[in-house]
Design an enzyme around this catalytic site. Structure first.
Site, PDB file in Angstrom:
ATOM      1  N   ASN A  11       0.861  -1.186   0.000  1.00  0.00           N
ATOM      2  CA  ASN A  11       0.000   0.000   0.000  1.00  0.00           C
ATOM      3  C   ASN A  11       0.896   1.234   0.000  1.00  0.00           C
ATOM      4  O   ASN A  11       1.410   1.633   1.027  1.00  0.00           O
ATOM      5  CB  ASN A  11      -0.910  -0.015   1.238  1.00  0.00           C
ATOM      6  CG  ASN A  11      -1.768   1.239   1.314  1.00  0.00           C
ATOM      7  OD1 ASN A  11      -1.915   1.950   0.316  1.00  0.00           O
ATOM      8  ND2 ASN A  11      -2.328   1.504   2.482  1.00  0.00           N
ATOM      9  N   LYS A  13       0.072   4.301  -0.573  1.00  0.00           N
ATOM     10  CA  LYS A  13      -0.563   5.546  -0.130  1.00  0.00           C
ATOM     11  C   LYS A  13      -0.244   6.662  -1.158  1.00  0.00           C
ATOM     12  O   LYS A  13      -0.174   6.370  -2.346  1.00  0.00           O
ATOM     13  CB  LYS A  13      -0.117   5.888   1.290  1.00  0.00           C
ATOM     14  CG  LYS A  13      -0.234   4.655   2.206  1.00  0.00           C
ATOM     15  CD  LYS A  13      -0.019   4.920   3.654  1.00  0.00           C
ATOM     16  CE  LYS A  13      -0.148   3.602   4.411  1.00  0.00           C
ATOM     17  NZ  LYS A  13      -0.178   3.767   5.851  1.00  0.00           N
ATOM     18  N   HIS A  97      -9.594   1.706   4.259  1.00  0.00           N
ATOM     19  CA  HIS A  97      -8.343   1.927   4.990  1.00  0.00           C
ATOM     20  C   HIS A  97      -8.593   2.956   6.094  1.00  0.00           C
ATOM     21  O   HIS A  97      -9.362   3.899   5.915  1.00  0.00           O
ATOM     22  CB  HIS A  97      -7.251   2.416   4.040  1.00  0.00           C
ATOM     23  CG  HIS A  97      -5.913   2.419   4.697  1.00  0.00           C
ATOM     24  ND1 HIS A  97      -5.508   3.427   5.527  1.00  0.00           N
ATOM     25  CD2 HIS A  97      -4.911   1.499   4.692  1.00  0.00           C
ATOM     26  CE1 HIS A  97      -4.303   3.133   6.004  1.00  0.00           C
ATOM     27  NE2 HIS A  97      -3.918   1.971   5.503  1.00  0.00           N
ATOM     28  N   GLU A  99      -6.929   5.394   7.101  1.00  0.00           N
ATOM     29  CA  GLU A  99      -6.673   6.789   6.720  1.00  0.00           C
ATOM     30  C   GLU A  99      -7.867   7.368   5.969  1.00  0.00           C
ATOM     31  O   GLU A  99      -8.201   8.548   6.105  1.00  0.00           O
ATOM     32  CB  GLU A  99      -5.378   6.881   5.886  1.00  0.00           C
ATOM     33  CG  GLU A  99      -4.150   6.704   6.778  1.00  0.00           C
ATOM     34  CD  GLU A  99      -2.959   6.062   6.092  1.00  0.00           C
ATOM     35  OE1 GLU A  99      -2.892   6.048   4.858  1.00  0.00           O
ATOM     36  OE2 GLU A  99      -2.085   5.543   6.831  1.00  0.00           O
ATOM     37  N   GLU A 169      -5.940  -4.308  10.431  1.00  0.00           N
ATOM     38  CA  GLU A 169      -4.937  -3.252  10.597  1.00  0.00           C
ATOM     39  C   GLU A 169      -5.261  -2.437  11.847  1.00  0.00           C
ATOM     40  O   GLU A 169      -6.037  -1.465  11.765  1.00  0.00           O
ATOM     41  CB  GLU A 169      -4.926  -2.332   9.371  1.00  0.00           C
ATOM     42  CG  GLU A 169      -4.511  -3.018   8.102  1.00  0.00           C
ATOM     43  CD  GLU A 169      -3.810  -2.056   7.159  1.00  0.00           C
ATOM     44  OE1 GLU A 169      -2.715  -2.400   6.700  1.00  0.00           O
ATOM     45  OE2 GLU A 169      -4.342  -0.962   6.900  1.00  0.00           O
ATOM     46  N   GLY A 175       2.008   2.845  10.570  1.00  0.00           N
ATOM     47  CA  GLY A 175       2.977   3.930  10.415  1.00  0.00           C
ATOM     48  C   GLY A 175       3.645   4.355  11.715  1.00  0.00           C
ATOM     49  O   GLY A 175       4.290   5.399  11.772  1.00  0.00           O
ATOM     50  N   SER A 214       2.938  -1.616  10.384  1.00  0.00           N
ATOM     51  CA  SER A 214       4.380  -1.654  10.667  1.00  0.00           C
ATOM     52  C   SER A 214       5.002  -3.029  10.419  1.00  0.00           C
ATOM     53  O   SER A 214       5.876  -3.467  11.168  1.00  0.00           O
ATOM     54  CB  SER A 214       4.666  -1.176  12.099  1.00  0.00           C
ATOM     55  OG  SER A 214       4.277   0.184  12.251  1.00  0.00           O
TER      56      SER A 214
HETATM   57  P1  PGA Z   1       2.541   0.714   7.576  1.00  0.00           P
HETATM   58  O1  PGA Z   1       1.109   0.904   6.845  1.00  0.00           O
HETATM   59  O2  PGA Z   1       3.087  -0.615   7.103  1.00  0.00           O
HETATM   60  O3  PGA Z   1       3.354   1.880   7.134  1.00  0.00           O
HETATM   61  O4  PGA Z   1       2.265   0.693   9.039  1.00  0.00           O
HETATM   62  C1  PGA Z   1       0.234  -0.183   6.681  1.00  0.00           C
HETATM   63  C2  PGA Z   1      -1.017   0.300   6.005  1.00  0.00           C
HETATM   64  O5  PGA Z   1      -1.444   1.424   6.263  1.00  0.00           O
HETATM   65  O6  PGA Z   1      -1.629  -0.437   5.199  1.00  0.00           O
END
Ligand code: PGA
Length: 253
Positions: A11, A13, A97, A99, A169, A175, A214
């Site tokens: 992903n 983003k 997601h 976000e 998630e 993140g 992460s």
């Molecule tokens: P990250 O993001 O691996 O940077 O924690 C995962 C995601 O948002 O799908």
């Protein structure tokens, strides 16, 4: 690992221009050319979708969009529909997601319409669910997961449930560098699978439920070798071709 086919998605983003995308693929595709079994998906920004589809067509790497609108067409300025993504050769779409839920007002009611719209158009939905830190601390993790899974998948017929990939998630792990432990991930994923089983035992046995938050090359194996964890949705660590290839390798046998 179970009999389910491992699924690992990058992903990206809002990262990488088309030029940066091509540089990534030039490095990444040879690294995964020998990988068998694991399904590998790249989710670039919309504008790079066409070029990623074209570059990956001779490889086993598949392509996902990061969102879509539930209607096929209409007066929805700034939006993109499932048939438009299919026309480009996109095979998957990330939906829900955190976000998008947090910054762009994505609701479970909209997701309840997006999931069947994606499937009807021939896209595989990657549905993200997960609790925030305060919800976990309040002991509400299962309530949150139940609500998201039940509402978001309500209009998906039982026989199509296994065409969905669910990404667990936890928002506090995205993140932040704070990965869920393999036990925490396995417990939540087991709960999600049980929710699917309450609708269809067959779908629960077949549906892939992956972990995101992460995931890094150095913790991927510990997470992905667990029976319940069918793969990963990887953000930050998927931006580097060598690191993402290492995570893909960790999902294999
Ligand atoms: P990250 O993001 O691996 O940077 O924690 C995962 C995601 O948002 O799908």
């Amino acid at each position: 690992m179970s009999a389910r086919r491992p699924f690992v998605a990058a992903n990206w983003k809002m990262n990488k221009t088309i030029e940066e995308t091509e540089a990534f693929l030039g490095d990444f595709l040879p690294r995964v050319a020998g990988v068998e079994g694991t399904e590998i998906v790249i989710c670039p920004p919309y504008l790079a979708l066409k070029s990623v589809v074209e570059t990956c067509v001779q490889s086993r790497v598949e392509v996902a969009a990061q969102n879509m609108h539930q209607e096929a067409e209409g007066a929805f300025t700034g939006e993109v529909s499932a048939p438009m993504l299919r026309e480009l050769g996109v095979g998957w779409v990330v939906l829900g997601h955190s976000e998008r839920r947090t910054y762009f007002c994505e609701t479970d009611d909209a997701l309840a319409e997006k999931l069947p719209a994606a499937l009807d158009a021939g896209l595989g939905p990657i549905l993200c669910v997960g609790e925030t830190e305060s919800q976990r601390e309040a002991g509400a993790t299962e309530d949150v997961l139940r609500r998201q899974v039940e509402i978001d998948l309500a209009a998906v017929p039982d026989e199509r449930l296994s065409d969905v990939v669910i990404a667990y998630e936890p928002v506090w792990a995205i993140g932040t560098g704070r990965t869920a432990t393999a036990e925490q991930a396995e417990q939540a994923i087991g709960f999600i699978r049980a929710l699917v089983a309450s609708r269809s035992a067959e779908a629960a046995a077949a549906i892939r439920v992956v972990y995101g938050g992460s995931v890094k090359p150095d913790n991927a194996r510990e997470l992905l070798e667990r029976d319940e964890i069918d793969g990963g949705l990887v953000g930050g660590a998927s931006l580097d071709p060598e690191g993402f290839a290492a995570i893909v390798a960790a999902a294999g046998p």
